[in-house]
Structure formats: structure tokens, C-alpha cells
Design a protein around this motif. Structure first.
Motif, PDB file in Angstrom:
ATOM      1  N   GLU A  70     -49.751  26.195 -25.894  1.00  0.00           N
ATOM      2  CA  GLU A  70     -49.116  26.399 -24.583  1.00  0.00           C
ATOM      3  C   GLU A  70     -50.129  26.152 -23.460  1.00  0.00           C
ATOM      4  O   GLU A  70     -49.804  25.545 -22.433  1.00  0.00           O
ATOM      5  N   VAL A  71     -51.357  26.612 -23.643  1.00  0.00           N
ATOM      6  CA  VAL A  71     -52.423  26.369 -22.651  1.00  0.00           C
ATOM      7  C   VAL A  71     -52.663  24.865 -22.512  1.00  0.00           C
ATOM      8  O   VAL A  71     -52.771  24.346 -21.396  1.00  0.00           O
ATOM      9  N   LEU A  72     -52.735  24.163 -23.634  1.00  0.00           N
ATOM     10  CA  LEU A  72     -52.940  22.710 -23.593  1.00  0.00           C
ATOM     11  C   LEU A  72     -51.804  22.016 -22.848  1.00  0.00           C
ATOM     12  O   LEU A  72     -52.040  21.048 -22.115  1.00  0.00           O
ATOM     13  N   ALA A  73     -50.585  22.502 -23.015  1.00  0.00           N
ATOM     14  CA  ALA A  73     -49.440  21.917 -22.308  1.00  0.00           C
ATOM     15  C   ALA A  73     -49.597  22.074 -20.793  1.00  0.00           C
ATOM     16  O   ALA A  73     -49.297  21.148 -20.028  1.00  0.00           O
ATOM     17  N   VAL A  74     -50.094  23.232 -20.361  1.00  0.00           N
ATOM     18  CA  VAL A  74     -50.329  23.448 -18.928  1.00  0.00           C
ATOM     19  C   VAL A  74     -51.421  22.504 -18.433  1.00  0.00           C
ATOM     20  O   VAL A  74     -51.293  21.898 -17.364  1.00  0.00           O
ATOM     21  N   LEU A  75     -52.497  22.356 -19.204  1.00  0.00           N
ATOM     22  CA  LEU A  75     -53.573  21.446 -18.818  1.00  0.00           C
ATOM     23  C   LEU A  75     -53.064  20.019 -18.670  1.00  0.00           C
ATOM     24  O   LEU A  75     -53.386  19.324 -17.704  1.00  0.00           O
ATOM     25  N   LYS A  76     -52.283  19.580 -19.624  1.00  0.00           N
ATOM     26  CA  LYS A  76     -51.727  18.217 -19.588  1.00  0.00           C
ATOM     27  C   LYS A  76     -50.847  18.046 -18.350  1.00  0.00           C
ATOM     28  O   LYS A  76     -50.929  17.033 -17.650  1.00  0.00           O
ATOM     29  N   ASP A  77     -50.023  19.051 -18.069  1.00  0.00           N
ATOM     30  CA  ASP A  77     -49.151  19.007 -16.897  1.00  0.00           C
ATOM     31  C   ASP A  77     -49.972  18.970 -15.601  1.00  0.00           C
ATOM     32  O   ASP A  77     -49.667  18.216 -14.691  1.00  0.00           O
ATOM     33  N   ALA A  78     -51.022  19.753 -15.549  1.00  0.00           N
ATOM     34  CA  ALA A  78     -51.841  19.861 -14.339  1.00  0.00           C
ATOM     35  C   ALA A  78     -52.693  18.622 -14.103  1.00  0.00           C
ATOM     36  O   ALA A  78     -52.862  18.187 -12.965  1.00  0.00           O
ATOM     37  N   LEU A  79     -53.240  18.067 -15.178  1.00  0.00           N
ATOM     38  CA  LEU A  79     -54.236  17.001 -15.054  1.00  0.00           C
ATOM     39  C   LEU A  79     -53.697  15.608 -15.346  1.00  0.00           C
ATOM     40  O   LEU A  79     -54.354  14.611 -15.039  1.00  0.00           O
ATOM     41  N   GLY A  80     -52.546  15.536 -15.997  1.00  0.00           N
ATOM     42  CA  GLY A  80     -51.998  14.242 -16.390  1.00  0.00           C
ATOM     43  C   GLY A  80     -52.530  13.758 -17.724  1.00  0.00           C
ATOM     44  O   GLY A  80     -51.867  13.028 -18.440  1.00  0.00           O
ATOM     45  N   SER A  81     -53.743  14.160 -18.081  1.00  0.00           N
ATOM     46  CA  SER A  81     -54.371  13.776 -19.343  1.00  0.00           C
ATOM     47  C   SER A  81     -55.388  14.830 -19.751  1.00  0.00           C
ATOM     48  O   SER A  81     -56.176  15.301 -18.920  1.00  0.00           O
ATOM     49  N   LEU A  82     -55.388  15.164 -21.028  1.00  0.00           N
ATOM     50  CA  LEU A  82     -56.387  16.113 -21.540  1.00  0.00           C
ATOM     51  C   LEU A  82     -57.784  15.511 -21.576  1.00  0.00           C
ATOM     52  O   LEU A  82     -58.767  16.224 -21.727  1.00  0.00           O
ATOM     53  N   ASP A  83     -57.863  14.188 -21.400  1.00  0.00           N
ATOM     54  CA  ASP A  83     -59.171  13.535 -21.350  1.00  0.00           C
ATOM     55  C   ASP A  83     -59.963  13.938 -20.110  1.00  0.00           C
ATOM     56  O   ASP A  83     -61.164  13.699 -20.036  1.00  0.00           O
ATOM     57  N   LYS A  84     -59.313  14.575 -19.149  1.00  0.00           N
ATOM     58  CA  LYS A  84     -59.998  15.050 -17.946  1.00  0.00           C
ATOM     59  C   LYS A  84     -60.666  16.420 -18.145  1.00  0.00           C
ATOM     60  O   LYS A  84     -61.341  16.911 -17.249  1.00  0.00           O
ATOM     61  N   VAL A  85     -60.476  17.009 -19.319  1.00  0.00           N
ATOM     62  CA  VAL A  85     -61.150  18.277 -19.613  1.00  0.00           C
ATOM     63  C   VAL A  85     -62.578  17.966 -20.027  1.00  0.00           C
ATOM     64  O   VAL A  85     -62.814  17.234 -20.985  1.00  0.00           O
ATOM     65  N   LYS A  86     -63.540  18.517 -19.292  1.00  0.00           N
ATOM     66  CA  LYS A  86     -64.956  18.309 -19.604  1.00  0.00           C
ATOM     67  C   LYS A  86     -65.464  19.352 -20.594  1.00  0.00           C
ATOM     68  O   LYS A  86     -66.354  19.068 -21.390  1.00  0.00           O
ATOM     69  N   ARG A  87     -64.930  20.576 -20.501  1.00  0.00           N
ATOM     70  CA  ARG A  87     -65.424  21.649 -21.357  1.00  0.00           C
ATOM     71  C   ARG A  87     -64.475  22.843 -21.292  1.00  0.00           C
ATOM     72  O   ARG A  87     -63.908  23.140 -20.256  1.00  0.00           O
ATOM     73  N   VAL A  88     -64.342  23.511 -22.434  1.00  0.00           N
ATOM     74  CA  VAL A  88     -63.664  24.807 -22.462  1.00  0.00           C
ATOM     75  C   VAL A  88     -64.723  25.832 -22.079  1.00  0.00           C
ATOM     76  O   VAL A  88     -65.775  25.910 -22.721  1.00  0.00           O
ATOM     77  N   ILE A  89     -64.488  26.578 -21.018  1.00  0.00           N
ATOM     78  CA  ILE A  89     -65.470  27.551 -20.534  1.00  0.00           C
ATOM     79  C   ILE A  89     -65.266  28.915 -21.194  1.00  0.00           C
ATOM     80  O   ILE A  89     -66.188  29.474 -21.774  1.00  0.00           O
ATOM     81  N   LYS A  90     -64.043  29.455 -21.097  1.00  0.00           N
ATOM     82  CA  LYS A  90     -63.813  30.805 -21.605  1.00  0.00           C
ATOM     83  C   LYS A  90     -62.374  30.967 -22.070  1.00  0.00           C
ATOM     84  O   LYS A  90     -61.456  30.488 -21.433  1.00  0.00           O
ATOM     85  N   ILE A  91     -62.239  31.670 -23.184  1.00  0.00           N
ATOM     86  CA  ILE A  91     -60.941  32.084 -23.715  1.00  0.00           C
ATOM     87  C   ILE A  91     -60.970  33.606 -23.785  1.00  0.00           C
ATOM     88  O   ILE A  91     -61.934  34.195 -24.279  1.00  0.00           O
ATOM     89  N   GLN A  92     -59.913  34.209 -23.286  1.00  0.00           N
ATOM     90  CA  GLN A  92     -59.803  35.665 -23.322  1.00  0.00           C
ATOM     91  C   GLN A  92     -58.454  36.002 -23.952  1.00  0.00           C
ATOM     92  O   GLN A  92     -57.436  35.453 -23.546  1.00  0.00           O
ATOM     93  N   GLY A  93     -58.481  36.859 -24.952  1.00  0.00           N
ATOM     94  CA  GLY A  93     -57.245  37.221 -25.632  1.00  0.00           C
ATOM     95  C   GLY A  93     -56.915  38.684 -25.455  1.00  0.00           C
ATOM     96  O   GLY A  93     -57.804  39.540 -25.517  1.00  0.00           O
ATOM     97  N   PHE A  94     -55.649  38.959 -25.236  1.00  0.00           N
ATOM     98  CA  PHE A  94     -55.131  40.322 -25.150  1.00  0.00           C
ATOM     99  C   PHE A  94     -54.162  40.489 -26.312  1.00  0.00           C
ATOM    100  O   PHE A  94     -53.085  39.882 -26.317  1.00  0.00           O
ATOM    101  N   ILE A  95     -54.577  41.275 -27.298  1.00  0.00           N
ATOM    102  CA  ILE A  95     -53.813  41.426 -28.527  1.00  0.00           C
ATOM    103  C   ILE A  95     -52.970  42.694 -28.443  1.00  0.00           C
ATOM    104  O   ILE A  95     -53.501  43.796 -28.276  1.00  0.00           O
ATOM    105  N   ASN A  96     -51.666  42.542 -28.565  1.00  0.00           N
ATOM    106  CA  ASN A  96     -50.740  43.662 -28.582  1.00  0.00           C
ATOM    107  C   ASN A  96     -50.819  44.258 -29.987  1.00  0.00           C
ATOM    108  O   ASN A  96     -50.290  43.679 -30.940  1.00  0.00           O
ATOM    109  N   ALA A  97     -51.505  45.378 -30.118  1.00  0.00           N
ATOM    110  CA  ALA A  97     -51.808  45.888 -31.452  1.00  0.00           C
ATOM    111  C   ALA A  97     -51.664  47.402 -31.543  1.00  0.00           C
ATOM    112  O   ALA A  97     -51.766  48.116 -30.549  1.00  0.00           O
ATOM    113  N   GLU A  98     -51.466  47.843 -32.762  1.00  0.00           N
ATOM    114  CA  GLU A  98     -51.465  49.278 -33.064  1.00  0.00           C
ATOM    115  C   GLU A  98     -52.883  49.813 -32.840  1.00  0.00           C
ATOM    116  O   GLU A  98     -53.861  49.073 -33.002  1.00  0.00           O
ATOM    117  N   PRO A  99     -53.018  51.083 -32.496  1.00  0.00           N
ATOM    118  CA  PRO A  99     -54.348  51.650 -32.230  1.00  0.00           C
ATOM    119  C   PRO A  99     -55.333  51.521 -33.394  1.00  0.00           C
ATOM    120  O   PRO A  99     -56.540  51.437 -33.179  1.00  0.00           O
TER     121      PRO A  99
END
Length: 151
Positions: A70-99
Motif C-alpha cells: 500500500e505504501v508503494l502504491a502511494v509512492l507510485k501515485d505521488a512520484l509517477g515512478s518508483l525509480d524516483k525513490v533514492k532511499r528508504v529512510i524509516k519504517i515505523q510499525g504500530f502493531i495492534n496486539a494483545e498485551p
């Protein structure tokens, strides 16, 4: 010869969906000084539930991979091409989990490994992962991300 990112995606058999629209008054992304900040994305299909009760770590891994797509789809939509991505800087995950769930890092690996598959060395990134008592729409994971891009 190195494959373009767009060619690599095709070779990996990844089909990018249409970028989902924001659920309120915010943007899917913001570009500032060569960085694109992508709003939090969940997995396609809108699964609902918590890791550690409704879902296993392995299922969470797949959800994280789908959220990454889904993130890649947003990048493609925003940039027109994923070839314009120079680097992945940060990924942050929020996991809906039991304690008692302790494998948040293994779940987020689904997204991290996708970024490496797609962007190779440019896909190695900093990351954080958090357990959450709840997330929007009871999704199992939300992924927030930052990329350096060519504009």
C-alpha cells in the motif's frame, strides 16, 4: 546491468493497487526538501483484529507486507515512478496486539523485507515498532514511512 525498480517490481510479481484515499482531512503524503512522508497505511482487504489472539505472527508478517505494498502504491501515485525513490529512510510499525504479544519485530519484518526486495541496498532503513492497544478500524498493523526521493 541493474534493473529499474519498476522492472524489479514486475519481476517480483507485485501488483500495486490503486493508492487508497485518506479517511479524513489529511494527505496520503507530503514532500518536503527531497523527503516524502507517507501517511500510515494498513494492509489491503482491511482485516480486523489483534496479533496474539485473532492472528499469528506469520499472518502479521503478511499483513505488514501488504501494508508495505500500500505504501508503494502511494509512492507510485505521488512520484509517477518508483525509480524516483533514492532511499528508504524509516519504517515505523504500530502493531495492534494483545498485551502478552512479544513478536512485534517479526511482524514488521514483512514490510522491511519487502522494501529490501524492491529497492535492494537502498531499501535498508531505520525502523521502530510499537505494540498498540488499538489502532484505527481495528487493523492488525499500520505502517508509517519516510523516503528520500528525486523531485
Amino acid at each position: 546491468m541493474t534493473l529499474s525498480i519498476e522492472s524489479r517490481i514486475r519481476n517480483l510479481g507485485i501488483l500495486l493497487p490503486q493508492a487508497s484515499n485518506p479517511a479524513a482531512s489529511y494527505s496520503n503524503y507530503v514532500i518536503v526538501n527531497g523527503l516524502i512522508y507517507v501517511s500510515g497505511k494498513g494492509p489491503s482487504g482491511s482485516p480486523k483484529g489483534k496479533l496474539g489472539s485473532e492472528y499469528s505472527t506469520e499472518q502479521g508478517y503478511e499483513f505488514a507486507r501488504l501494508a508495505g505494498i500500500e505504501v508503494l502504491a502511494v509512492l507510485k501515485d505521488a512520484l509517477g515512478s518508483l525509480d524516483k525513490v533514492k532511499r528508504v529512510i524509516k519504517i515505523q510499525g504500530f502493531i495492534n496486539a494483545e498485551p502478552t504479544f512479544e513478536e512485534h519485530h517479526k511482524v514488521l519484518n514483512g514490510c522491511s523485507e519487502l522494501m529490501y526486495e524492491v529497492f535492494e541496498d537502498k531499501g535498508i532503513h531505520a525502523r521502530s515498532v510499537f505494540g498498540a492497544v488499538s489502532v484505527r478500524d481495528n487493523l492488525p498493523i499500520i505502517v508509517d514511512s519516510i523516503f528520500e526521493v528525486q523531485i
